[in-house]
Design a protein around this motif. Structure first.
Motif, PDB file in Angstrom:
ATOM      1  N   VAL A 175       0.348  -0.384 -11.697  1.00  0.00           N
ATOM      2  CA  VAL A 175       1.249  -1.532 -11.532  1.00  0.00           C
ATOM      3  C   VAL A 175       2.428  -1.153 -10.638  1.00  0.00           C
ATOM      4  O   VAL A 175       2.778  -1.874  -9.690  1.00  0.00           O
ATOM      5  CB  VAL A 175       1.751  -2.032 -12.903  1.00  0.00           C
ATOM      6  CG1 VAL A 175       2.842  -3.087 -12.709  1.00  0.00           C
ATOM      7  CG2 VAL A 175       0.601  -2.597 -13.725  1.00  0.00           C
ATOM      8  N   ILE A 176       3.028   0.004 -10.922  1.00  0.00           N
ATOM      9  CA  ILE A 176       4.179   0.461 -10.127  1.00  0.00           C
ATOM     10  C   ILE A 176       3.754   0.750  -8.690  1.00  0.00           C
ATOM     11  O   ILE A 176       4.464   0.409  -7.737  1.00  0.00           O
ATOM     12  CB  ILE A 176       4.817   1.707 -10.771  1.00  0.00           C
ATOM     13  CG1 ILE A 176       5.463   1.321 -12.110  1.00  0.00           C
ATOM     14  CG2 ILE A 176       5.860   2.337  -9.841  1.00  0.00           C
ATOM     15  CD1 ILE A 176       6.021   2.487 -12.891  1.00  0.00           C
ATOM     16  N   ALA A 177       2.596   1.367  -8.512  1.00  0.00           N
ATOM     17  CA  ALA A 177       2.111   1.685  -7.167  1.00  0.00           C
ATOM     18  C   ALA A 177       1.864   0.414  -6.359  1.00  0.00           C
ATOM     19  O   ALA A 177       2.191   0.343  -5.167  1.00  0.00           O
ATOM     20  CB  ALA A 177       0.832   2.517  -7.257  1.00  0.00           C
ATOM     21  N   PHE A 178       1.281  -0.621  -6.989  1.00  0.00           N
ATOM     22  CA  PHE A 178       1.059  -1.910  -6.311  1.00  0.00           C
ATOM     23  C   PHE A 178       2.388  -2.522  -5.875  1.00  0.00           C
ATOM     24  O   PHE A 178       2.509  -3.055  -4.769  1.00  0.00           O
ATOM     25  CB  PHE A 178       0.308  -2.874  -7.237  1.00  0.00           C
ATOM     26  CG  PHE A 178      -1.179  -2.752  -7.170  1.00  0.00           C
ATOM     27  CD1 PHE A 178      -1.874  -3.185  -6.040  1.00  0.00           C
ATOM     28  CD2 PHE A 178      -1.900  -2.216  -8.216  1.00  0.00           C
ATOM     29  CE1 PHE A 178      -3.258  -3.079  -5.968  1.00  0.00           C
ATOM     30  CE2 PHE A 178      -3.290  -2.104  -8.165  1.00  0.00           C
ATOM     31  CZ  PHE A 178      -3.969  -2.531  -7.034  1.00  0.00           C
ATOM     32  N   LYS A 204       3.844  -3.353  -1.927  1.00  0.00           N
ATOM     33  CA  LYS A 204       4.397  -4.639  -1.474  1.00  0.00           C
ATOM     34  C   LYS A 204       5.818  -4.470  -0.944  1.00  0.00           C
ATOM     35  O   LYS A 204       6.165  -4.999   0.123  1.00  0.00           O
ATOM     36  CB  LYS A 204       4.388  -5.641  -2.633  1.00  0.00           C
ATOM     37  CG  LYS A 204       3.005  -6.010  -3.130  1.00  0.00           C
ATOM     38  CD  LYS A 204       2.214  -6.763  -2.068  1.00  0.00           C
ATOM     39  CE  LYS A 204       0.857  -7.198  -2.607  1.00  0.00           C
ATOM     40  NZ  LYS A 204       0.054  -7.898  -1.564  1.00  0.00           N
ATOM     41  N   LEU A 205       6.649  -3.739  -1.692  1.00  0.00           N
ATOM     42  CA  LEU A 205       8.049  -3.574  -1.295  1.00  0.00           C
ATOM     43  C   LEU A 205       8.182  -2.813   0.019  1.00  0.00           C
ATOM     44  O   LEU A 205       9.030  -3.131   0.859  1.00  0.00           O
ATOM     45  CB  LEU A 205       8.822  -2.840  -2.394  1.00  0.00           C
ATOM     46  CG  LEU A 205       9.064  -3.601  -3.702  1.00  0.00           C
ATOM     47  CD1 LEU A 205       9.760  -2.699  -4.713  1.00  0.00           C
ATOM     48  CD2 LEU A 205       9.896  -4.854  -3.444  1.00  0.00           C
ATOM     49  N   LYS A 252       1.056  -0.268   5.525  1.00  0.00           N
ATOM     50  CA  LYS A 252       0.093  -0.903   6.431  1.00  0.00           C
ATOM     51  C   LYS A 252      -1.345  -0.749   5.943  1.00  0.00           C
ATOM     52  O   LYS A 252      -1.674   0.204   5.209  1.00  0.00           O
ATOM     53  CB  LYS A 252       0.240  -0.302   7.836  1.00  0.00           C
ATOM     54  CG  LYS A 252      -0.133   1.172   7.937  1.00  0.00           C
ATOM     55  CD  LYS A 252       0.058   1.675   9.359  1.00  0.00           C
ATOM     56  CE  LYS A 252      -0.380   3.137   9.504  1.00  0.00           C
ATOM     57  NZ  LYS A 252      -0.185   3.638  10.879  1.00  0.00           N
ATOM     58  N   PRO A 253      -2.223  -1.680   6.335  1.00  0.00           N
ATOM     59  CA  PRO A 253      -3.639  -1.578   5.978  1.00  0.00           C
ATOM     60  C   PRO A 253      -4.224  -0.249   6.451  1.00  0.00           C
ATOM     61  O   PRO A 253      -3.869   0.253   7.521  1.00  0.00           O
ATOM     62  CB  PRO A 253      -4.267  -2.760   6.723  1.00  0.00           C
ATOM     63  CG  PRO A 253      -3.149  -3.734   6.885  1.00  0.00           C
ATOM     64  CD  PRO A 253      -1.919  -2.901   7.096  1.00  0.00           C
ATOM     65  N   GLY A 254      -5.134   0.289   5.670  1.00  0.00           N
ATOM     66  CA  GLY A 254      -5.709   1.596   5.983  1.00  0.00           C
ATOM     67  C   GLY A 254      -5.003   2.712   5.234  1.00  0.00           C
ATOM     68  O   GLY A 254      -5.543   3.810   5.098  1.00  0.00           O
ATOM     69  N   ARG A 255      -3.797   2.412   4.721  1.00  0.00           N
ATOM     70  CA  ARG A 255      -3.037   3.386   3.923  1.00  0.00           C
ATOM     71  C   ARG A 255      -2.839   2.933   2.486  1.00  0.00           C
ATOM     72  O   ARG A 255      -2.536   3.750   1.625  1.00  0.00           O
ATOM     73  CB  ARG A 255      -1.651   3.624   4.545  1.00  0.00           C
ATOM     74  CG  ARG A 255      -1.617   4.544   5.727  1.00  0.00           C
ATOM     75  CD  ARG A 255      -0.182   4.929   6.055  1.00  0.00           C
ATOM     76  NE  ARG A 255      -0.122   5.853   7.177  1.00  0.00           N
ATOM     77  CZ  ARG A 255       0.995   6.442   7.591  1.00  0.00           C
ATOM     78  NH1 ARG A 255       2.140   6.190   6.957  1.00  0.00           N
ATOM     79  NH2 ARG A 255       0.966   7.277   8.611  1.00  0.00           N
ATOM     80  N   ARG A 256      -2.985   1.648   2.234  1.00  0.00           N
ATOM     81  CA  ARG A 256      -2.602   1.102   0.928  1.00  0.00           C
ATOM     82  C   ARG A 256      -3.388   1.720  -0.227  1.00  0.00           C
ATOM     83  O   ARG A 256      -2.811   2.159  -1.222  1.00  0.00           O
ATOM     84  CB  ARG A 256      -2.795  -0.417   0.940  1.00  0.00           C
ATOM     85  CG  ARG A 256      -1.848  -1.137   1.890  1.00  0.00           C
ATOM     86  CD  ARG A 256      -2.246  -2.580   2.080  1.00  0.00           C
ATOM     87  NE  ARG A 256      -1.372  -3.247   3.049  1.00  0.00           N
ATOM     88  CZ  ARG A 256      -1.625  -4.433   3.584  1.00  0.00           C
ATOM     89  NH1 ARG A 256      -2.734  -5.097   3.255  1.00  0.00           N
ATOM     90  NH2 ARG A 256      -0.786  -4.963   4.454  1.00  0.00           N
ATOM     91  N   ASP A 298       6.081   6.998   4.015  1.00  0.00           N
ATOM     92  CA  ASP A 298       4.986   6.767   3.073  1.00  0.00           C
ATOM     93  C   ASP A 298       4.585   8.057   2.356  1.00  0.00           C
ATOM     94  O   ASP A 298       4.188   8.025   1.179  1.00  0.00           O
ATOM     95  CB  ASP A 298       3.770   6.191   3.810  1.00  0.00           C
ATOM     96  CG  ASP A 298       4.017   4.771   4.302  1.00  0.00           C
ATOM     97  OD1 ASP A 298       5.061   4.201   3.936  1.00  0.00           O
ATOM     98  OD2 ASP A 298       3.175   4.252   5.063  1.00  0.00           O
ATOM     99  N   THR A 299       4.678   9.173   3.052  1.00  0.00           N
ATOM    100  CA  THR A 299       4.346  10.457   2.432  1.00  0.00           C
ATOM    101  C   THR A 299       5.372  10.833   1.373  1.00  0.00           C
ATOM    102  O   THR A 299       5.011  11.240   0.261  1.00  0.00           O
ATOM    103  CB  THR A 299       4.291  11.572   3.505  1.00  0.00           C
ATOM    104  OG1 THR A 299       3.250  11.277   4.435  1.00  0.00           O
ATOM    105  CG2 THR A 299       4.017  12.926   2.863  1.00  0.00           C
TER     106      THR A 299
END
Length: 323
Positions: free
Chosen positions: A83-86, A90-91, A95-99, A234-235
């Motif tokens: 839930v937290i990761a989702f 969003k926040l 980008k697509p390919g990393r989600r 993102d990392t």
């Protein structure tokens, strides 16, 4: 200080064997196929044998109820993690390919190749029963749900045309089969481990898991290359999720459960907390490649988390003494 020093020494054992694999790979002792070979051997033969022996040696029929309870709390922690990761996806507008990679990085851990050797180094063989709890939860989480997040994040496919089926061979891998078979033997009270040659053979084969797993990780690091490590947004957030948010969630779940009357042996709670902070799945780059995702990002977070856990574990072990 004593706890910190003992944790550092335990981690050093793990690190030195990883370095051995790293050096031998770099010097050409291990060819390109060796890592895949020992990975297959560990997952399909050595680890099932180790789990089979551990269940029959350390679990009784009377303990199965508490084992199921540990599973429920561990699953709850993983669900909260998703839930937290989702929300973070969003926040941060990942980008697509990393989600899918990002979510898996926060929630799912490298229990086989680092989690198990680390647990044995820190707590000894007696902790195997509690390790099995996290291993089962992590396996089901990864292959029944996590892999779909990566597949459905394929930037080359329209979302409405993406259909995936559960690969039951991965949801129920050989180590989990080893656990289920041991469970049947335990429930039926079959005296398998009283037969000396069977017991000795399974024990010897199972004991190969720890050194071979660490050598495998050393080879993976040698192939990935430490110079490729980068710390983009993102990392960094994925690392915070894996090493800070995930263990905090596990701690809070165990504390709430304790306040509600659940009882956890110290080794059980410490095992679940440490496992929740182990590095990211070694297979993330492979899964990313299959889904046309960001393989470079997946490789980077796996390599980075594998290196950083050397620092994280001693600190975590020191902190959980006060919980």
């Amino acid at each position: 200080m004593a706890v910190l020093w003992n944790s550092i020494q335990s981690v050093l054992v793990v690190v030195l064997i990883m370095i051995l694999g790293f050096v031998l790979r770099r010097t050409g002792w291990f060819d390109d196929k060796f890592a895949g070979t020992i990975s297959k051997f560990i997952k399909n033969i050595a680890l099932p044998a180790s789990i089979f022996v551990s269940v029959l040696s350390r679990l009784t029929r009377g303990q199965l109820g508490s084992f199921a309870g540990y599973l429920a709390y561990a699953f709850l922690a993983v669900i909260i993690g998703y839930v937290i990761a989702f929300i973070l996806v969003k926040l941060m507008r990942v980008k697509p390919g990393r989600r899918g990679i990002f979510i898996n990085a926060i929630v799912n851990a490298n229990t086989i190749f680092i989690g198990l050797p680390l647990n044995i180094a820190l707590f000894g063989d007696k902790s195997m029963t509690y390790f099995l709890v996290y291993y089962i939860v992590n396996t089901v989480s990864t292959w029944a749900f996590g892999v779909f997040l990566i597949s459905n994040d394929d930037p080359t496919k329209p979302k409405e045309k993406t259909h995936n089926k559960i690969d039951w061979k991965k949801v129920i891998p050989m180590p989990l089969v080893g656990f289920l078979v041991a469970l049947v033997v335990l429930l039926l009270n079959i005296p398998v481990m009283k037969v000396d040659f069977i017991s000795s053979t399974l024990t010897y084969v199972g004991n190969l898991v720890t050194p071979l797993s660490l050598i495998y990780i050393g080879i993976v690091l040698a192939d990935a290359g430490l110079k490729s490590i980068r710390f983009d947004r993102d990392t960094i957030v994925a690392l915070i999720g894996r090493f800070i948010l995930s263990p905090i969630i596990m701690i809070l779940v165990l504390m709430v459960a304790g306040n509600l009357g659940a009882s956890f042996p110290t080794m059980a709670s410490q095992t679940l907390i440490v496992q929740s902070a182990t590095p990211m799945l070694a297979v993330l780059p492979i899964l990313a490649n299959e889904a046309h995702g960001d393989v470079e990002y997946a490789t980077n977070i796996v390599t980075t988390s594998t290196v950083l856990f050397i620092v994280v574990v001693p600190v975590l072990m020191t902190l959980i003494q006060y919980i």
